[in-house]
Design a protein around this motif. Structure first.
Motif, short mmCIF file in Angstrom:
data_model
loop_
_atom_site.label_atom_id
_atom_site.label_comp_id
_atom_site.label_asym_id
_atom_site.label_seq_id
_atom_site.Cartn_x
_atom_site.Cartn_y
_atom_site.Cartn_z
N PRO A 90 6.63 10.24 2.43
CA PRO A 90 5.27 9.85 2.77
C PRO A 90 5.06 9.69 4.27
CG PRO A 90 6.50 7.93 2.13
CD PRO A 90 7.46 9.10 2.01
N GLU A 91 6.14 9.69 5.04
CA GLU A 91 6.07 9.51 6.50
C GLU A 91 7.43 9.91 7.08
OE1 GLU A 91 7.75 6.75 8.09
OE2 GLU A 91 8.40 5.59 6.36
N GLY A 96 5.98 18.29 10.16
CA GLY A 96 6.09 18.85 8.81
C GLY A 96 5.14 18.16 7.85
N PRO A 97 5.13 18.62 6.60
CA PRO A 97 4.22 18.04 5.61
C PRO A 97 4.72 16.70 5.09
CG PRO A 97 5.57 19.75 4.60
CD PRO A 97 5.89 19.77 6.06
N VAL A 98 3.78 15.79 4.80
CA VAL A 98 4.07 14.52 4.14
C VAL A 98 3.10 14.37 2.97
CG1 VAL A 98 4.99 13.40 6.21
CG2 VAL A 98 2.54 13.25 5.72
N PHE A 99 3.44 13.47 2.04
CA PHE A 99 2.71 13.37 0.78
C PHE A 99 2.44 11.90 0.46
CE2 PHE A 99 5.45 17.01 0.92
CZ PHE A 99 4.67 18.05 0.43
N ARG A 100 1.17 11.59 0.25
CA ARG A 100 0.78 10.23 -0.13
C ARG A 100 -0.26 10.30 -1.23
NH1 ARG A 100 -0.20 7.75 5.91
NH2 ARG A 100 1.83 8.34 6.76
N TYR A 101 -0.03 9.54 -2.28
CA TYR A 101 -0.98 9.52 -3.39
C TYR A 101 -2.07 8.50 -3.07
CZ TYR A 101 -2.98 9.55 -8.03
OH TYR A 101 -3.86 9.70 -9.08
N ASP A 133 0.83 -1.21 0.00
CA ASP A 133 0.00 0.00 0.00
C ASP A 133 0.86 1.26 0.00
OD1 ASP A 133 -2.31 -1.40 -0.05
OD2 ASP A 133 -2.82 -1.12 2.06
N ARG A 134 1.88 1.29 0.83
CA ARG A 134 2.71 2.48 0.95
C ARG A 134 3.50 2.74 -0.32
NH1 ARG A 134 3.74 5.11 5.40
NH2 ARG A 134 1.49 4.74 5.56
N ILE A 135 4.03 1.69 -0.95
CA ILE A 135 4.79 1.85 -2.19
C ILE A 135 3.91 2.48 -3.26
CG2 ILE A 135 5.93 0.60 -4.06
CD1 ILE A 135 6.94 -1.38 -1.92
N ALA A 136 2.66 2.04 -3.35
CA ALA A 136 1.74 2.59 -4.35
C ALA A 136 1.39 4.04 -4.07
CB ALA A 136 0.47 1.74 -4.40
#
Length: 421
Positions: free
Chosen positions: A85-86, A112-117, A66-69
C-alpha cells in the motif's frame, strides 16, 4: 428463416478503482518518472526496487487503523501476503536485509504501483503510482529540511510552479499522550482521530466503544465506594455481605478487589481522553502562517507543561527552507496533522498545489522507530516522502509538449516492403 442472433457476450470490465493508460498518457508518465528520478539522483538518492507483494506483517507492525483497513491482504498456501500500500515499510525492510552494514546516511528513491482499498473518487484510485525518497540514518532539522527541500524541488521539476508546504510535528502529541494515564487503545484512538479533528469532524470527539462501555458499566454497578481510601479487606467483607461468592476461583479476594479498583480508576480514561481531544483540536485551530501561530502555539504547549523542542525544530526547518528560497508565505503550520500512520515520530509534512484547496501531491515525515520495529539491529533515524504521480499529472501540463510518434506513414511508390525499413 434467418439464423437466430447469437447472444451478446458481456465484456469483462477493468476492476473498479483501477485505470488503463493509453499511449499518450503512458509517455507522459514515463517522462515524469524519469525527470523525478534524475532530480533525486542529482541529490545523491539511488534508485531501488521492491516487490509488489510483501508479507502482511510488514504493514501491521506499526500502521494506523485507516491503513490496515485499506490493505489488499490475502492468505495463499499458508502465508499472509499483501499488495504493497506504500513504499516506506518496504524500503526500510530492504535496508535491513541488504544495507545495515553500509555507511550512513543511506539515500534511496523508488517508484511503482501501490494498492489501497478505499472509495474511488476524483484524484483517488485503488491502484496508483508513487515516487518517493527515504533518508535513512540522518536525524535533526537539517535532515528534515533536506527531505522537504528535495520534495519541493521535485514538484517544481514536474511543473508545479508554486508548491505550498503544510508542516507539523507529531512529537508534541506523542509527548502529551505519554503523560496521560490512559490505555494503549485509547492512545491509538486519539492518534487515529487526529485527521478527523483536523478536518472539523465533531464526531471525532466521541469516545471509542470500549471506553463508552466501561464508563457505563461502572456507573451502573454501584458496588465500589466513592473513594479509594479504604483497605481491600474491608471491601472484600462488604462484597461478601452483598452476596459475592469468592470460592472456587484462582485469585484471592484481595486480588479481585484490587482489580475492581483498577477498573474503577480507568473510568477516568473517558474524561482524560475528552480533554486530550480538546487539546488536539486547540492545536489544530491555531494552524496558519508561521509568523502568526508559532508564538500562540508556544503558549498553548507551555501551558500544558510540554516540551517546546518540537516547535524549536520546526522553526529551524523553516529557517533552512526559506534561506534556500522558499517563500514564507508558502508555509503553513498545522500541529494537528497525523497522516494516519502510527510509525511517525517527529516532523510531518504535506505539499499541495498553489492553492491549499487543491489536491495533496506529497506527504511524508520522520519515523525514527520503524527500522527497529521491523527488525533492525539498532534504532535508525529516518525520514522520507512520496508523490502520487497521477495527481501531479492532473495539475500540471509540463509533460504535454513531448514529441509524439507519427500515426501515419506515407510511402512513395508501390513497394510495401519499404514500410519495414
Amino acid at each position: 428463416m434467418p439464423p437466430a442472433a447469437s447472444p451478446r457476450i458481456r465484456p469483462v470490465e477493468r476492476v473498479r478503482g483501477t485505470g488503463d493508460r493509453l499511449a499518450g498518457e503512458l509517455t507522459q508518465a514515463d517522462a515524469l518518472r524519469r525527470r523525478l528520478t534524475a532530480n533525486a539522483s542529482a541529490h545523491g538518492y539511488e534508485q531501488v526496487e521492491t516487490p509488489v507483494l510483501e508479507h502482511t506483517d510488514l504493514f501491521l507492525r506499526k500502521s494506523g487503523g485507516d491503513r490496515i483497513a485499506q490493505l489488499y491482504a490475502f492468505e495463499h498456501r499458508g502465508r499472509n501476503l499483501t499488495l504493497r500500500p506504500e513504499f516506506t515499510a518496504p524500503a526500510v525492510r530492504l535496508y535491513i536485509e541488504h544495507m545495515q552494514g553500509d555507511p550512513l546516511p543511506v539515500r534511496l528513491s523508488f517508484t511503482g504501483p501501490v494498492f489501497r482499498y478505499e472509495k474511488p473518487q476524483s484524484g483517488r484510485s485503488r491502484q496508483f503510482t508513487e515516487f518517493g525518497c527515504e533518508l535513512i540514518g540522518a536525524s535533526g532539522p537539517l535532515a528534515d529540511a533536506e527531505i522537504i527541500g528535495l520534495a519541493l524541488d521535485g514538484l517544481r521539476q514536474a511543473g508545479v510552479a508554486r508548491p505550498r508546504l503544510v508542516l507539523g510535528h507529531i512529537g508534541i502529541v506523542i509527548g502529551f499522550l505519554g503523560g496521560l494515564e490512559i490505555d494503549q487503545r485509547a492512545q491509538d484512538w486519539l492518534t487515529w482521530s487526529m485527521e478527523r479533528l483536523r478536518k472539523g469532524d465533531d464526531s471525532a470527539h466521541d469516545l471509542p466503544p470500549h471506553l463508552e462501555r466501561l464508563e457505563a458499566s461502572l456507573d451502573e454497578s454501584g458496588l465500589l465506594p466513592a473513594t479509594d481510601d479504604i483497605d481491600t479487606e474491608t471491601v472484600a467483607a462488604i462484597l461478601r455481605q452483598a452476596g459475592v461468592d469468592f470460592t472456587g476461583g484462582t485469585r484471592s479476594p484481595e486480588d479481585i478487589v484490587n482489580g475492581l479498583f483498577a477498573k474503577r480508576r480507568r473510568r477516568y480514561d473517558a474524561q482524560v481522553l475528552r480533554d486530550a481531544a480538546s487539546f488536539v483540536s486547540a492545536l489544530t485551530r491555531l494552524s496558519g502562517p508561521p509568523d502568526t501561530v508559532i508564538q500562540p502555539l508556544r503558549e498553548l504547549v507551555a501551558a500544558r507543561g510540554l516540551d517546546l523542542g518540537p516547535l524549536d525544530e520546526l522553526e529551524q526547518i523553516i529557517a533552512m527552507l526559506t534561506s534556500t528560497g522558499l517563500n514564507p508565505d508558502d508555509i503553513r503550520i498545522d500541529l494537528g496533522m497525523g497522516r494516519g500512520l502510527h510509525y511517525y515520530t517527529g516532523m510531518l509534512f504535506e505539499i499541495y498545489t498553489d492553492s491549499l484547496a487543491g489536491p495533496q501531491l506529497c506527504g511524508g515525515g520522520r519515523y525514527d522507530d520503524l527500522a527497529q520495529i521491523l527488525g533492525a539491529r539498532q534504532p535508525v533515524a529516518a525520514c522520507g516522502f512520496s508523490f502520487g504521480l497521477e495527481r501531479i499529472m492532473s495539475v500540471t501540463s509540463a509533460m504535454l509538449d513531448l514529441p509524439m510518434p507519427p500515426k501515419a506513414l506515407v510511402l512513395q511508390g508501390d513497394d510495401p516492403a519499404r514500410a519495414l525499413l
